[in-house]
Structure formats: structure tokens, C-alpha cells
Design a protein around this motif. Structure first.
Motif, mmCIF file in Angstrom:
data_model
loop_
_atom_site.group_PDB
_atom_site.id
_atom_site.type_symbol
_atom_site.label_atom_id
_atom_site.label_comp_id
_atom_site.label_asym_id
_atom_site.label_seq_id
_atom_site.Cartn_x
_atom_site.Cartn_y
_atom_site.Cartn_z
ATOM 1 N N ARG A 55 0.993 -1.195 -0.021
ATOM 2 C CA ARG A 55 -0.112 0.020 0.039
ATOM 3 C C ARG A 55 0.802 1.239 0.175
ATOM 4 N NH1 ARG A 55 -2.789 -2.577 4.203
ATOM 5 N NH2 ARG A 55 -2.000 -0.863 5.666
ATOM 6 N N GLY A 56 2.265 1.224 0.305
ATOM 7 C CA GLY A 56 2.897 2.486 0.205
ATOM 8 C C GLY A 56 2.824 3.079 1.746
ATOM 9 N N ALA A 57 2.115 2.279 2.588
ATOM 10 C CA ALA A 57 2.150 3.118 4.002
ATOM 11 C C ALA A 57 3.510 3.287 4.587
ATOM 12 C CB ALA A 57 1.157 2.246 4.671
ATOM 13 N N ARG A 58 4.278 2.358 4.393
ATOM 14 C CA ARG A 58 5.695 2.462 4.942
ATOM 15 C C ARG A 58 6.865 1.741 4.271
ATOM 16 N NH1 ARG A 58 2.947 -1.167 8.252
ATOM 17 N NH2 ARG A 58 1.929 0.386 9.432
ATOM 18 N N ILE A 59 7.990 1.875 4.180
ATOM 19 C CA ILE A 59 8.885 1.258 3.848
ATOM 20 C C ILE A 59 8.926 -0.082 4.531
ATOM 21 C CG2 ILE A 59 11.377 0.883 3.251
ATOM 22 C CD1 ILE A 59 9.938 2.808 1.547
ATOM 23 N N PRO A 60 8.728 -1.191 3.868
ATOM 24 C CA PRO A 60 9.032 -2.680 4.638
ATOM 25 C C PRO A 60 10.176 -2.831 5.277
ATOM 26 C CG PRO A 60 9.170 -2.968 2.437
ATOM 27 C CD PRO A 60 8.904 -1.430 2.486
ATOM 28 N N THR A 61 10.216 -3.472 6.479
ATOM 29 C CA THR A 61 11.497 -3.894 7.139
ATOM 30 C C THR A 61 12.048 -4.853 6.483
ATOM 31 O OG1 THR A 61 10.556 -5.579 8.218
ATOM 32 C CG2 THR A 61 10.477 -3.275 9.367
ATOM 33 N N VAL A 62 13.571 -4.877 6.687
ATOM 34 C CA VAL A 62 14.421 -6.079 5.811
ATOM 35 C C VAL A 62 13.645 -7.501 5.849
ATOM 36 C CG1 VAL A 62 16.491 -7.164 5.492
ATOM 37 C CG2 VAL A 62 16.493 -4.622 6.304
ATOM 38 N N PRO A 63 13.213 -7.989 7.079
ATOM 39 C CA PRO A 63 12.641 -9.419 6.930
ATOM 40 C C PRO A 63 11.418 -9.364 6.131
ATOM 41 C CG PRO A 63 13.507 -8.850 9.206
ATOM 42 C CD PRO A 63 13.205 -7.531 8.465
ATOM 43 N N VAL A 64 10.590 -8.317 6.250
ATOM 44 C CA VAL A 64 9.267 -8.090 5.467
ATOM 45 C C VAL A 64 9.592 -8.306 3.779
ATOM 46 C CG1 VAL A 64 7.113 -6.905 4.744
ATOM 47 C CG2 VAL A 64 7.921 -7.234 7.163
ATOM 48 N N LEU A 65 10.676 -7.380 3.455
ATOM 49 C CA LEU A 65 10.949 -7.229 2.190
ATOM 50 C C LEU A 65 11.563 -8.469 1.645
ATOM 51 C CD1 LEU A 65 11.505 -5.387 -0.337
ATOM 52 C CD2 LEU A 65 13.597 -4.695 0.528
ATOM 53 N N ALA A 66 12.501 -9.249 2.676
ATOM 54 C CA ALA A 66 13.096 -10.376 2.088
ATOM 55 C C ALA A 66 12.172 -11.393 1.844
ATOM 56 C CB ALA A 66 14.031 -10.797 3.052
ATOM 57 N N ALA A 67 10.900 -11.534 2.560
ATOM 58 C CA ALA A 67 9.824 -12.711 2.481
ATOM 59 C C ALA A 67 9.116 -12.368 1.156
ATOM 60 C CB ALA A 67 8.809 -12.505 3.707
ATOM 61 N N LEU A 68 8.678 -11.062 0.993
ATOM 62 C CA LEU A 68 7.999 -10.931 -0.227
ATOM 63 C C LEU A 68 8.698 -11.053 -1.408
ATOM 64 C CD1 LEU A 68 6.440 -7.478 0.739
ATOM 65 C CD2 LEU A 68 5.320 -9.560 0.279
ATOM 66 N N VAL A 69 10.059 -10.629 -1.689
ATOM 67 C CA VAL A 69 11.161 -10.530 -2.755
ATOM 68 C C VAL A 69 11.466 -12.185 -3.029
ATOM 69 C CG1 VAL A 69 13.307 -10.050 -3.566
ATOM 70 C CG2 VAL A 69 12.019 -8.406 -2.622
ATOM 71 N N ARG A 70 11.577 -12.950 -1.964
ATOM 72 C CA ARG A 70 11.931 -14.338 -2.029
ATOM 73 C C ARG A 70 10.776 -15.221 -2.678
ATOM 74 N NH1 ARG A 70 13.654 -14.856 2.739
ATOM 75 N NH2 ARG A 70 11.749 -15.552 3.513
ATOM 76 N N ALA A 71 9.732 -14.521 -2.270
ATOM 77 C CA ALA A 71 8.356 -15.245 -2.936
ATOM 78 C C ALA A 71 8.100 -15.062 -4.084
ATOM 79 C CB ALA A 71 7.283 -15.104 -1.787
ATOM 80 N N TRP A 72 8.443 -13.850 -4.501
ATOM 81 C CA TRP A 72 8.089 -13.546 -6.063
ATOM 82 C C TRP A 72 9.318 -13.543 -6.831
ATOM 83 C CZ3 TRP A 72 5.173 -8.893 -3.668
ATOM 84 C CH2 TRP A 72 3.923 -9.518 -2.993
ATOM 85 N N GLY A 73 10.249 -14.387 -6.431
ATOM 86 C CA GLY A 73 11.379 -14.533 -7.533
ATOM 87 C C GLY A 73 12.429 -13.354 -7.839
ATOM 88 N N GLY A 74 12.502 -12.618 -6.797
ATOM 89 C CA GLY A 74 13.406 -11.346 -7.048
ATOM 90 C C GLY A 74 14.794 -11.452 -6.360
ATOM 91 N N ASN A 75 15.766 -10.540 -6.716
ATOM 92 C CA ASN A 75 16.942 -10.453 -6.190
ATOM 93 C C ASN A 75 16.920 -9.825 -5.180
ATOM 94 O OD1 ASN A 75 19.670 -9.599 -5.755
ATOM 95 N ND2 ASN A 75 20.185 -10.662 -7.939
ATOM 96 N N GLN A 76 17.047 -10.541 -3.836
ATOM 97 C CA GLN A 76 17.098 -9.745 -2.583
ATOM 98 C C GLN A 76 18.222 -8.905 -2.470
ATOM 99 O OE1 GLN A 76 16.525 -12.520 0.757
ATOM 100 N NE2 GLN A 76 15.961 -14.111 -0.453
ATOM 101 N N ALA A 77 19.648 -9.078 -2.918
ATOM 102 C CA ALA A 77 20.659 -8.218 -2.552
ATOM 103 C C ALA A 77 20.271 -6.586 -3.316
ATOM 104 C CB ALA A 77 21.790 -8.672 -3.451
ATOM 105 N N GLU A 78 19.637 -6.878 -4.675
ATOM 106 C CA GLU A 78 19.286 -5.534 -5.372
ATOM 107 C C GLU A 78 18.069 -5.030 -4.728
ATOM 108 O OE1 GLU A 78 18.160 -6.976 -9.307
ATOM 109 O OE2 GLU A 78 20.096 -7.387 -9.880
ATOM 110 N N TRP A 79 17.100 -5.688 -3.993
ATOM 111 C CA TRP A 79 16.173 -4.878 -3.235
ATOM 112 C C TRP A 79 16.510 -4.406 -2.161
ATOM 113 C CZ3 TRP A 79 11.076 -3.490 -4.682
ATOM 114 C CH2 TRP A 79 10.918 -4.067 -5.793
ATOM 115 N N LEU A 80 17.670 -4.759 -1.432
ATOM 116 C CA LEU A 80 17.998 -4.154 0.009
ATOM 117 C C LEU A 80 18.729 -2.922 -0.550
ATOM 118 C CD1 LEU A 80 19.519 -6.995 1.722
ATOM 119 C CD2 LEU A 80 17.501 -5.940 2.098
ATOM 120 N N ILE A 81 19.490 -2.836 -1.790
ATOM 121 C CA ILE A 81 20.126 -1.682 -2.159
ATOM 122 C C ILE A 81 19.008 -0.515 -2.555
ATOM 123 C CG2 ILE A 81 21.367 -0.788 -4.207
ATOM 124 C CD1 ILE A 81 22.984 -3.097 -4.382
ATOM 125 N N ARG A 82 17.872 -0.978 -3.096
ATOM 126 C CA ARG A 82 16.764 -0.120 -3.463
ATOM 127 C C ARG A 82 16.322 0.447 -2.269
ATOM 128 N NH1 ARG A 82 12.039 -1.857 -7.849
ATOM 129 N NH2 ARG A 82 13.872 -1.802 -9.225
#
Length: 243
Positions: A55-82
Motif C-alpha cells: 500500500r505504500g504505507a511504510r518502507i517494509p523492514t528487511v525481513p518483510v521485504l526479504a519474504a516478499l522478494v523471495r516469494a516472488w523470485g526477485g533478487n534480494q541483494a538488489e532490493w536491499l540496495i533499492r
């Protein structure tokens, strides 16, 4: 049932752009993309926390972001940089914001406008709910109180009675129907006896066809008093719409 996506635009800021990028990642995963419910179960995270990231309510924490990116096949390192870049952009915008003194000049007026809009919206919603329980919502004058009548912090039966009293519609059967229901739905015989009119006269008045103003006033006053008693209002309370 999946939640309806909150409308977002890239112009809404860095948080919105980050959320939009996450949505694109999910969409690119195709039909096999894991749902939020599945991700929540696998990661032992609340669904509301995961949805907040989209929803864009907040920037997700690292664990939340990792769970979403991992589930949808993204590159976790790139997303952490972003994520780090987005946080830096947010901080930069915060530092560029006007000084507190400039913001305080317009804050009181904006706060007042916001409170008025909120109170008016809440007043209309509560008034409609009360009237839905007590009477006929086809009566527009009662269903849609005047703006000044809506500026109360809480709508009660006392407020509704005040509105009926200050917006009399003696020629409208729906008006009498609402008032009679608030009074406990007394019989026409009882209304007539207590108002010193005949049953035929009371029936005509309740149909909006009362001709004698004294008889109409007598029936009206009886119902208003009964309505106040039924609502258990304190003795001597003023039936006004002011909060």
C-alpha cells in the motif's frame, strides 16, 4: 477475498514508488505468484504488515521485504540496495521541507478544516444510522440535516429530537411517523386522549392533514415529551442540536 489494491501514483513520493515496484515484481511472477496469505503463513508474519508494504504505507523492514522478494523470485541483494536508496530519498525530502515555523502558520487552519470535514462526515453517518433504526429514511429533511446540525461530536437520540423539533414538517406523514416511533409508537387512541383531540383529528394530523394549528401543536408536544421520556433524557434537558 483479496484486498482491493490502494491506488498509487509514482508522483506520490518515494514510498509509493517503492510499493509500485513491489507490485510489478508480484505481477511479473505471473499466475504462480504466491499470495499474501501464503507468504504470511510461510514467514509467520501478519498479513496486515505484508499488505502495508504494497500500500505504500511504510518502507517494509528487511525481513518483510526479504519474504516478499523471495516469494516472488526477485533478487534480494538488489532490493536491499533499492530499499537503502529509498530511505535516503525520504530523508532528503524531509530535510528540504519548510522550517517548522512556516508549517505552523498554516497548520491550525488545515487542522480545523480537517476536523470539520471529519465531524460532518461522522455526524451524517451516525444520524443516518439512528434514523434507520427509528423511522423512514425517505424524509430528506431529516435524513440530511443542515451542515450546522452535523457539527456535533456525537449524535444521540437527544440530537435527533432536537432536529425534529427545529425542522417541523407538520404536512409530511413521514415526519410524524419518525416522531411517533421515537415516542414509543403510541396508539392513535392514546395520542388523541392525551392531546385532547378526537381520534379522527389525531389520525388526520398524523397523515399530515391537520388543519387546526392548536390541535397540531397539542399532538406534537405530546409526542415530543413522550419521545424524551422514552429516550430517558434528563429532566429539564434542552432539546437543542448544540453539542
Amino acid at each position: 477475498m483479496p484486498r482491493r489494491a490502494t491506488p498509487l501514483d509514482s508522483d506520490d513520493g518515494p514510498q509509493a514508488r517503492f510499493a509500485l515496484a513491489l507490485r510489478r515484481l508480484r505481477d511479473e511472477a505471473g499466475f504462480n505468484a504466491k499470495t499474501i496469505d501464503v507468504i504470511a503463513a510461510e514467514s509467520h508474519m501478519p498479513r496486515s504488515t505484508l499488505y502495508a508494504a504494497l500500500r505504500g504505507a511504510r518502507i517494509p523492514t528487511v525481513p518483510v521485504l526479504a519474504a516478499l522478494v523471495r516469494a516472488w523470485g526477485g533478487n534480494q541483494a538488489e532490493w536491499l540496495i533499492r530499499r537503502t536508496e529509498t530511505e535516503a530519498e525520504i530523508e532528503s525530502l524531509r530535510l528540504q521541507a519548510p522550517p517548522p515555523a512556516d508549517r505552523e502558520q498554516s497548520a491550525p487552519e488545515e487542522k480545523q478544516r480537517t476536523e470539520r470535514r471529519s465531524m460532518t462526515r461522522r455526524g451524517r453517518e451516525v444520524a443516518r444510522d439512528i434514523l434507520r433504526d427509528h423511522g423512514d429514511l425517505s424524509l430528506a429533511e431529516i435524513r440530511e440535516p443542515r451542515p450546522e446540525d452535523l457539527m456535533v461530536k456525537s449524535w444521540t437520540d437527544e440530537n435527533i429530537l432536537a432536529h425534529l423539533r427545529s425542522n417541523r414538517r407538520y404536512d409530511d406523514p413521514s415526519y410524524w411517523d419518525v416522531l411517533r416511533r421515537l415516542a414509543g409508537a403510541p396508539t392513535i387512541r392514546s395520542i388523541a386522549w392525551h392531546s385532547s383531540v378526537t381520534q379522527a383529528q389525531a389520525a388526520r394530523i398524523l397523515k399530515g392533514a391537520g388543519k387546526d394549528p392548536h390541535q397540531v401543536a397539542s399532538v406534537f408536544n405530546y409526542l415530543i415529551v413522550q419521545a424524551a421520556l422514552k429516550r430517558r433524557l434528563p429532566e429539564g434537558v434542552a432539546l437543542t442540536s448544540e453539542s
